[in-house]
Design a protein around this motif. Structure first.
Motif, PDB file in Angstrom:
ATOM      1  N   ALA A 102       4.732  -0.366  -5.878  1.00 11.96           N
ATOM      2  CA  ALA A 102       3.786   0.724  -6.127  1.00 11.96           C
ATOM      3  C   ALA A 102       2.367   0.221  -6.404  1.00 11.96           C
ATOM      4  O   ALA A 102       1.396   0.879  -6.057  1.00 11.96           O
ATOM      5  N   GLU A 103       2.230  -0.936  -7.023  1.00 14.59           N
ATOM      6  CA  GLU A 103       0.918  -1.499  -7.341  1.00 14.59           C
ATOM      7  C   GLU A 103       0.567  -2.606  -6.348  1.00 14.59           C
ATOM      8  O   GLU A 103       1.458  -3.315  -5.875  1.00 14.59           O
TER       9      GLU A 103
ATOM     10  N   GLN B 180       6.419   0.942   4.334  1.00  8.25           N
ATOM     11  CA  GLN B 180       7.251   1.357   3.206  1.00  8.25           C
ATOM     12  C   GLN B 180       7.996   0.185   2.565  1.00  8.25           C
ATOM     13  O   GLN B 180       9.152   0.318   2.232  1.00  8.25           O
TER      14      GLN B 180
ATOM     15  N   THR C 191       3.262   6.382   0.923  1.00  2.77           N
ATOM     16  CA  THR C 191       3.623   5.149   1.628  1.00  2.77           C
ATOM     17  C   THR C 191       3.136   3.952   0.822  1.00  2.77           C
ATOM     18  O   THR C 191       2.271   4.082  -0.053  1.00  2.77           O
ATOM     19  N   ARG C 192       3.704   2.797   1.128  1.00  2.00           N
ATOM     20  CA  ARG C 192       3.331   1.555   0.445  1.00  2.00           C
ATOM     21  C   ARG C 192       3.173   0.446   1.495  1.00  2.00           C
ATOM     22  O   ARG C 192       4.107  -0.299   1.759  1.00  2.00           O
TER      23      ARG C 192
ATOM     24  N   GLY D  58       1.451  -6.479  -0.820  1.00  2.00           N
ATOM     25  CA  GLY D  58       1.618  -5.034  -0.867  1.00  2.00           C
ATOM     26  C   GLY D  58       0.311  -4.362  -1.225  1.00  2.00           C
ATOM     27  O   GLY D  58      -0.400  -4.806  -2.130  1.00  2.00           O
TER      28      GLY D  58
ATOM     29  N   CYS E 159       2.567  -2.868   3.529  1.00  2.16           N
ATOM     30  CA  CYS E 159       2.796  -4.252   3.133  1.00  2.16           C
ATOM     31  C   CYS E 159       2.888  -5.126   4.366  1.00  2.16           C
ATOM     32  O   CYS E 159       2.922  -4.646   5.491  1.00  2.16           O
TER      33      CYS E 159
ATOM     34  N   GLY F  16      -0.074  -1.282  -2.419  1.00  3.14           N
ATOM     35  CA  GLY F  16       0.045  -0.215  -3.406  1.00  3.14           C
ATOM     36  C   GLY F  16       0.372   1.121  -2.754  1.00  3.14           C
ATOM     37  O   GLY F  16       0.427   1.248  -1.543  1.00  3.14           O
ATOM     38  N   THR F  17       0.595   2.123  -3.570  1.00  2.10           N
ATOM     39  CA  THR F  17       0.979   3.448  -3.076  1.00  2.10           C
ATOM     40  C   THR F  17      -0.228   4.175  -2.498  1.00  2.10           C
ATOM     41  O   THR F  17      -1.296   4.208  -3.105  1.00  2.10           O
ATOM     42  N   ARG F  18      -0.023   4.786  -1.321  1.00  2.00           N
ATOM     43  CA  ARG F  18      -1.060   5.568  -0.628  1.00  2.00           C
ATOM     44  C   ARG F  18      -0.532   6.981  -0.422  1.00  2.00           C
ATOM     45  O   ARG F  18       0.668   7.204  -0.340  1.00  2.00           O
TER      46      ARG F  18
END
Length: 163
Positions: free
Chosen positions: A47-48, A43, A129-130, A84, A132, A86-88
């Motif tokens: 987002a990208e 987290q 989740t994101r 990162g 990273c 990105g958003t999952r």
């Protein structure tokens, strides 16, 4: 030994001597350390998908919240890069180095990172989740820049002191 065996033996010895020399002239032939994950989480990324250099003064990397991550590998030096994925749609995703992901081309270290999905039968959280992580890239060994690839995107960073 006949004359052509001697010639062949000398030719092989010359080839064994020249090839590493040519490789070293192109920046190769000098061993380099593998990149190491300093920390990873689920987290902390934007987002990208993105990658940014982590400042040497320890301040946060732009777009990342690294405060809640536990350091996995604190020893050593190198250029730190926050990556990162990105958003999952669920939990269980993580960043990983691809098989044969670290290559060298001249003075450039190339690193390929993927976002690994959880196993199909895994119980995962139903939340965005994101994933990273912070990757420590090695310095020295004739390397002066790095390319980090995630999916179809590539980011380039100088190795060593901040520009």
């Amino acid at each position: 030994m006949s004359g052509w065996w001697k010639t062949l033996g000398r030719g092989l010895a010359l080839a064994v001597w020249l090839v590493p020399g040519a490789d070293a002239a192109l920046g190769g032939g000098v061993p380099f350390r593998e990149p190491v994950w300093m920390m990873r989480g689920s987290q902390c990324g934007p987002a990208e998908p993105t990658a940014v250099r982590v400042p040497a003064d320890g301040s946060d990397a732009t777009g990342f919240d690294l405060s809640g991550l536990e350091v996995q590998e604190a020893q050593g030096t190198g250029t730190l890069v926050a990556i990162g994925g990105g958003t999952r749609s669920t939990g269980g995703y993580r960043l990983a180095l691809d098989e044969s992901a670290v290559t060298r081309q001249g003075r450039t270290l190339r690193v390929r990172v993927t976002v690994r999905a959880p196993p199909e039968d895994a119980m995962v959280t139903q939340a965005l989740t994101r994933p990273c992580g912070v990757l420590r890239l090695p310095e020295g060994g004739g390397l002066d820049r790095a390319e980090v690839r995630l999916g179809e995107r590539t980011w380039r960073f100088p190795l060593g002191a901040e520009p």
